[in-house]
Write a protein that holds these residues in place. Structure first.
Motif, PDB file in Angstrom:
ATOM      1  N   GLY A 177      52.453   4.342 -15.715  1.00 44.52           N
ATOM      2  CA  GLY A 177      52.481   2.883 -15.716  1.00 44.52           C
ATOM      3  C   GLY A 177      51.677   2.300 -14.572  1.00 44.52           C
ATOM      4  N   LEU A 178      51.779   2.927 -13.392  1.00 47.66           N
ATOM      5  CA  LEU A 178      50.993   2.469 -12.252  1.00 47.66           C
ATOM      6  C   LEU A 178      49.511   2.722 -12.483  1.00 47.66           C
ATOM      7  CD1 LEU A 178      53.257   3.685  -9.300  1.00 47.66           C
ATOM      8  CD2 LEU A 178      52.963   1.349 -10.149  1.00 47.66           C
ATOM      9  N   ARG A 179      49.184   3.881 -13.084  1.00 50.52           N
ATOM     10  CA  ARG A 179      47.775   4.171 -13.359  1.00 50.52           C
ATOM     11  C   ARG A 179      47.189   3.158 -14.342  1.00 50.52           C
ATOM     12  NH1 ARG A 179      49.175  10.153 -13.133  1.00 50.52           N
ATOM     13  NH2 ARG A 179      47.992  10.920 -11.334  1.00 50.52           N
ATOM     14  N   ARG A 180      48.023   2.650 -15.227  1.00 47.74           N
ATOM     15  CA  ARG A 180      47.531   1.689 -16.213  1.00 47.74           C
ATOM     16  C   ARG A 180      47.067   0.393 -15.562  1.00 47.74           C
ATOM     17  NH1 ARG A 180      52.066   0.555 -19.901  1.00 47.74           N
ATOM     18  NH2 ARG A 180      50.712  -1.127 -20.607  1.00 47.74           N
ATOM     19  N   LEU A 181      47.544   0.124 -14.342  1.00 49.81           N
ATOM     20  CA  LEU A 181      47.080  -1.084 -13.663  1.00 49.81           C
ATOM     21  C   LEU A 181      45.570  -1.079 -13.486  1.00 49.81           C
ATOM     22  CD1 LEU A 181      49.779  -1.448 -10.863  1.00 49.81           C
ATOM     23  CD2 LEU A 181      49.513  -2.891 -12.885  1.00 49.81           C
ATOM     24  N   ALA A 182      44.977   0.132 -13.358  1.00 50.28           N
ATOM     25  CA  ALA A 182      43.529   0.238 -13.146  1.00 50.28           C
ATOM     26  C   ALA A 182      42.739  -0.158 -14.381  1.00 50.28           C
ATOM     27  CB  ALA A 182      43.158   1.662 -12.728  1.00 50.28           C
ATOM     28  N   VAL A 183      43.385  -0.157 -15.551  1.00 55.99           N
ATOM     29  CA  VAL A 183      42.678  -0.536 -16.782  1.00 55.99           C
ATOM     30  C   VAL A 183      43.328  -1.742 -17.452  1.00 55.99           C
ATOM     31  CG1 VAL A 183      41.688   1.727 -17.244  1.00 55.99           C
ATOM     32  CG2 VAL A 183      44.006   1.234 -18.037  1.00 55.99           C
ATOM     33  N   THR A 184      44.200  -2.415 -16.708  1.00 61.66           N
ATOM     34  CA  THR A 184      44.822  -3.629 -17.228  1.00 61.66           C
ATOM     35  C   THR A 184      44.065  -4.843 -16.696  1.00 61.66           C
ATOM     36  OG1 THR A 184      47.009  -2.590 -17.296  1.00 61.66           O
ATOM     37  CG2 THR A 184      46.940  -4.996 -17.335  1.00 61.66           C
ATOM     38  N   PRO A 185      43.465  -5.639 -17.570  1.00 60.01           N
ATOM     39  CA  PRO A 185      42.687  -6.790 -17.089  1.00 60.01           C
ATOM     40  C   PRO A 185      43.599  -7.916 -16.611  1.00 60.01           C
ATOM     41  CG  PRO A 185      42.783  -6.808 -19.482  1.00 60.01           C
ATOM     42  CD  PRO A 185      43.457  -5.536 -19.040  1.00 60.01           C
ATOM     43  N   ILE A 186      43.034  -8.783 -15.804  1.00 59.89           N
ATOM     44  CA  ILE A 186      43.735 -10.008 -15.416  1.00 59.89           C
ATOM     45  C   ILE A 186      43.445 -11.051 -16.491  1.00 59.89           C
ATOM     46  CG2 ILE A 186      43.913 -11.843 -13.700  1.00 59.89           C
ATOM     47  CD1 ILE A 186      42.998  -9.824 -11.596  1.00 59.89           C
ATOM     48  N   ARG A 187      44.488 -11.429 -17.214  1.00 62.28           N
ATOM     49  CA  ARG A 187      44.326 -12.396 -18.300  1.00 62.28           C
ATOM     50  C   ARG A 187      44.934 -13.730 -17.892  1.00 62.28           C
ATOM     51  NH1 ARG A 187      46.653  -9.973 -23.705  1.00 62.28           N
ATOM     52  NH2 ARG A 187      48.572 -10.387 -22.536  1.00 62.28           N
ATOM     53  N   PRO A 188      44.193 -14.821 -18.065  1.00 62.72           N
ATOM     54  CA  PRO A 188      44.721 -16.137 -17.670  1.00 62.72           C
ATOM     55  C   PRO A 188      46.070 -16.447 -18.295  1.00 62.72           C
ATOM     56  CG  PRO A 188      42.376 -16.294 -18.120  1.00 62.72           C
ATOM     57  CD  PRO A 188      42.797 -14.902 -18.525  1.00 62.72           C
ATOM     58  N   GLU A 189      46.296 -16.007 -19.534  1.00 57.77           N
ATOM     59  CA  GLU A 189      47.555 -16.317 -20.220  1.00 57.77           C
ATOM     60  C   GLU A 189      48.755 -15.608 -19.595  1.00 57.77           C
ATOM     61  OE1 GLU A 189      45.302 -13.460 -23.076  1.00 57.77           O
ATOM     62  OE2 GLU A 189      44.857 -14.976 -21.550  1.00 57.77           O
ATOM     63  N   ASP A 190      48.515 -14.559 -18.807  1.00 61.59           N
ATOM     64  CA  ASP A 190      49.612 -13.852 -18.146  1.00 61.59           C
ATOM     65  C   ASP A 190      49.979 -14.450 -16.792  1.00 61.59           C
ATOM     66  OD1 ASP A 190      49.871 -11.985 -20.193  1.00 61.59           O
ATOM     67  OD2 ASP A 190      48.429 -10.597 -19.287  1.00 61.59           O
ATOM     68  N   LEU A 191      49.115 -15.302 -16.256  1.00 61.02           N
ATOM     69  CA  LEU A 191      49.308 -15.805 -14.900  1.00 61.02           C
ATOM     70  C   LEU A 191      50.407 -16.868 -14.836  1.00 61.02           C
ATOM     71  CD1 LEU A 191      45.575 -16.182 -13.792  1.00 61.02           C
ATOM     72  CD2 LEU A 191      47.112 -14.228 -13.414  1.00 61.02           C
ATOM     73  N   GLU A 192      51.006 -16.966 -13.679  1.00 60.21           N
ATOM     74  CA  GLU A 192      51.999 -18.015 -13.451  1.00 60.21           C
ATOM     75  C   GLU A 192      51.279 -19.297 -13.047  1.00 60.21           C
ATOM     76  OE1 GLU A 192      55.572 -18.772 -10.246  1.00 60.21           O
ATOM     77  OE2 GLU A 192      55.427 -16.778 -11.186  1.00 60.21           O
ATOM     78  N   MET A 230      44.141  -5.473 -12.697  1.00 57.19           N
ATOM     79  CA  MET A 230      45.459  -5.760 -12.155  1.00 57.19           C
ATOM     80  C   MET A 230      45.799  -4.828 -10.987  1.00 57.19           C
ATOM     81  SD  MET A 230      47.796  -8.004 -12.567  1.00 57.19           S
ATOM     82  CE  MET A 230      47.663  -8.672 -14.234  1.00 57.19           C
ATOM     83  N   ARG A 231      45.199  -3.638 -10.974  1.00 59.87           N
ATOM     84  CA  ARG A 231      45.422  -2.722  -9.859  1.00 59.87           C
ATOM     85  C   ARG A 231      44.916  -3.324  -8.547  1.00 59.87           C
ATOM     86  NH1 ARG A 231      43.053   3.489  -9.287  1.00 59.87           N
ATOM     87  NH2 ARG A 231      43.615   3.788  -7.119  1.00 59.87           N
ATOM     88  N   THR A 232      43.712  -3.870  -8.577  1.00 60.49           N
ATOM     89  CA  THR A 232      43.147  -4.505  -7.387  1.00 60.49           C
ATOM     90  C   THR A 232      44.014  -5.672  -6.947  1.00 60.49           C
ATOM     91  OG1 THR A 232      40.908  -3.884  -8.052  1.00 60.49           O
ATOM     92  CG2 THR A 232      41.116  -5.672  -6.457  1.00 60.49           C
ATOM     93  N   PHE A 265      47.259  -6.224  -7.613  1.00 63.69           N
ATOM     94  CA  PHE A 265      48.576  -5.796  -7.154  1.00 63.69           C
ATOM     95  C   PHE A 265      48.497  -5.199  -5.749  1.00 63.69           C
ATOM     96  CE2 PHE A 265      52.448  -2.936  -7.744  1.00 63.69           C
ATOM     97  CZ  PHE A 265      53.344  -3.977  -7.527  1.00 63.69           C
ATOM     98  N   SER A 266      47.423  -4.447  -5.490  1.00 65.06           N
ATOM     99  CA  SER A 266      47.226  -3.886  -4.151  1.00 65.06           C
ATOM    100  C   SER A 266      47.089  -4.990  -3.118  1.00 65.06           C
ATOM    101  CB  SER A 266      45.989  -2.985  -4.126  1.00 65.06           C
ATOM    102  OG  SER A 266      46.155  -1.853  -4.955  1.00 65.06           O
ATOM    103  N   ALA A 267      46.316  -6.034  -3.458  1.00 69.81           N
ATOM    104  CA  ALA A 267      46.142  -7.161  -2.540  1.00 69.81           C
ATOM    105  C   ALA A 267      47.454  -7.909  -2.347  1.00 69.81           C
ATOM    106  CB  ALA A 267      45.061  -8.101  -3.073  1.00 69.81           C
ATOM    107  N   LEU A 268      48.230  -8.031  -3.424  1.00 65.44           N
ATOM    108  CA  LEU A 268      49.515  -8.728  -3.339  1.00 65.44           C
ATOM    109  C   LEU A 268      50.475  -7.995  -2.396  1.00 65.44           C
ATOM    110  CD1 LEU A 268      51.400 -10.969  -4.436  1.00 65.44           C
ATOM    111  CD2 LEU A 268      52.014  -9.399  -6.290  1.00 65.44           C
ATOM    112  N   LEU A 269      50.496  -6.666  -2.500  1.00 70.50           N
ATOM    113  CA  LEU A 269      51.400  -5.878  -1.670  1.00 70.50           C
ATOM    114  C   LEU A 269      50.979  -5.866  -0.199  1.00 70.50           C
ATOM    115  CD1 LEU A 269      52.044  -2.792  -3.973  1.00 70.50           C
ATOM    116  CD2 LEU A 269      53.571  -4.726  -3.551  1.00 70.50           C
ATOM    117  N   ALA A 270      49.685  -6.115   0.051  1.00 65.41           N
ATOM    118  CA  ALA A 270      49.165  -6.038   1.415  1.00 65.41           C
ATOM    119  C   ALA A 270      49.406  -7.313   2.222  1.00 65.41           C
ATOM    120  CB  ALA A 270      47.667  -5.722   1.382  1.00 65.41           C
ATOM    121  N   GLN A 271      49.993  -8.342   1.595  1.00 63.17           N
ATOM    122  CA  GLN A 271      50.223  -9.599   2.296  1.00 63.17           C
ATOM    123  C   GLN A 271      51.704  -9.946   2.279  1.00 63.17           C
ATOM    124  OE1 GLN A 271      48.258 -12.815   0.223  1.00 63.17           O
ATOM    125  NE2 GLN A 271      49.653 -12.692  -1.490  1.00 63.17           N
ATOM    126  N   GLU A 272      52.075 -10.931   3.082  1.00 58.43           N
ATOM    127  CA  GLU A 272      53.473 -11.337   3.152  1.00 58.43           C
ATOM    128  C   GLU A 272      53.869 -12.238   1.986  1.00 58.43           C
ATOM    129  OE1 GLU A 272      54.501 -13.009   6.881  1.00 58.43           O
ATOM    130  OE2 GLU A 272      53.844 -11.277   8.057  1.00 58.43           O
TER     131      GLU A 272
END
Length: 405
Positions: free
Chosen positions: A259-274, A349-351, A353-360
């Motif tokens: 599931g984590l590996r799938r983040l590398a091939v999961t696109p960022i889709r506008p419809e998924d964003l908050e 989404m991998r990129t 999520f990594s950026a999200l985890l690296a910040q407060e």
């Protein structure tokens, strides 16, 4: 439709660069390295071969340029049965890259790159022009590096020279045998990105052997998973392989963290964003505080202008405190904080999520150029993975849905 495991009516021969038809390799002692492999590599596609040690990955690769001769079946390159082509002629028309570049230590970098053109009879001026052109293409200054010898280069630079040499005679097909395995992780990451860019830009067909599944997921259009004895377990796009492993062997091979590996091939889709509450720098404190309270938000995003350009974010608490003190003359701009990190829609989404985890902060803005699209949160990542369980589109899914050989 064509099965991802091999050939079929869905892909015309003209669209196939490499074809394995029932290919097998058995050695004199009875060892079966490859078992009746049937598999197509389309033109312009990068296919990764993965599997445990001894599964025949490198053997399959070397049967393409006849460094290893198959004992059964046929290997076709551009529609030609390679068994009927002179081996030397065949190899001169196929780029080949191995670990550490396989460079000749007694020859300069420029001469290493020009090896095949020299064998093909190109004159010295044309060889030099081509070598310098390719060194620039892989990010090396020919005036600085051309005269050096391999021992004077770093591991990453040697690998770049190896790629340049493989491209020298403009071959339509590239074979890569764990080319980045001998370099450190940081350099390896850069080389992966750079090679994928080059391969796509030049339209080369590439067959790529790696023991690193993450590397295959990141780079390949399709992945062939092999088990011991050269049996093809599944042949599929990375997203399909990770979301729908076809056999128990593939489930075990891709691991419980697929599931984590799938983040590398999961696109960022506008419809998924908050979509958060958006405010303008000139909005008053009272309006902003009320808007956030009505939306049940503890923060809002500040945008400037009709183009929805991101300015920053504002927490509700100081706005509420300003109102409590009777400071109603203030504006949102007075309380706006900048974002340290943003991510572009074109990233995975991998990129993000990594950026999200690296910040407060628990949210990360997504931009399309300068335009604000929405924010990524942990819930967004989860939703994207669930909604992306079955990839869509002609290049991201199995035509027949199975992916099995």
């Amino acid at each position: 439709m064509i099965s991802e495991g091999g050939s079929g009516p869905g892909v015309a021969q003209d669209d196939v660069a490499i074809r394995f038809e029932g290919v097998g390799k058995r050695y004199r002692d009875g060892t079966e390295a490859v078992r009746e492999l049937t598999l197509d590599v389309r033109r312009g596609e990068l296919v990764a071969l993965v599997g445990p040690s001894g599964c025949g990955k490198s053997t399959i690769l070397r049967m393409v340029n006849r460094l290893v001769e198959p004992t059964s079946g046929r290997v076709l390159v551009d529609g030609r049965d390679t068994s009927g082509v002179d081996a030397v002629e065949l190899r001169r028309g196929i780029g080949y890259v191995i670990q550490a570049g396989g460079l000749m230590p007694h020859r300069s970098v420029r001469d290493n790159v020009a090896t095949v053109p020299k064998l093909l009879g190109w004159d010295a001026r044309e060889r030099r022009r081509r070598a310098d052109e390719l060194l620039e293409l892989v990010g090396l200054d020919p005036h600085v590096h051309g005269r050096r010898y391999p021992a004077e280069l770093s591991g990453g630079q040697q690998q770049r020279v190896g790629v340049a040499r493989a491209l020298a005679a403009d071959p339509p097909v590239l074979l890569l045998d764990e080319p980045f395995g001998a370099v450190d992780p940081v350099v390896r990451d850069r080389l992966q990105v750079e090679f994928r860019r080059l391969q796509t830009e030049l339209g080369k067909t590439a067959l790529f052997v790696t023991h690193d599944l993450d590397e295959a997921v990141r780079m390949a259009d399709r992945i062939a998973v092999l088990s011991t004895g050269g049996h093809l377990e599944q042949y599929a796009a990375p997203a399909t392989l990770l979301s729908e492993p076809a056999t128990d062997f593939v489930v075990e091979f891709v691991g419980s963290d697929r599931g984590l590996r799938r983040l590398a091939v999961t696109p960022i889709r506008p419809e998924d964003l908050e979509t958060p509450t958006t405010l303008a720098p000139g909005d008053g404190v009272a309006y902003a505080s009320t808007a956030l309270e009505v939306d049940g938000r503890s923060w809002g995003v500040v945008l400037d202008g009709e183009r929805r350009e991101l300015v920053g974010w504002v927490p509700r608490a100081p706005l509420t405190e300003a109102m409590r003190r009777g400071d109603r003359a203030g504006r949102v701009a007075d309380w706006t904080l900048p974002f340290d990190v943003t991510v572009q829609r074109a990233e995975t989404m991998r990129t993000a999520f990594s950026a999200l985890l690296a910040q407060e902060l628990r949210f990360l803005p997504v931009l399309d150029g300068a335009e604000f699209l929405g924010v990524i949160t942990p819930d967004v990542v989860h939703t994207a993975l669930r909604s992306g369980a079955r990839p869509t589109g002609p290049d991201s899914s199995d035509p027949d849905g199975s992916g099995a050989a």
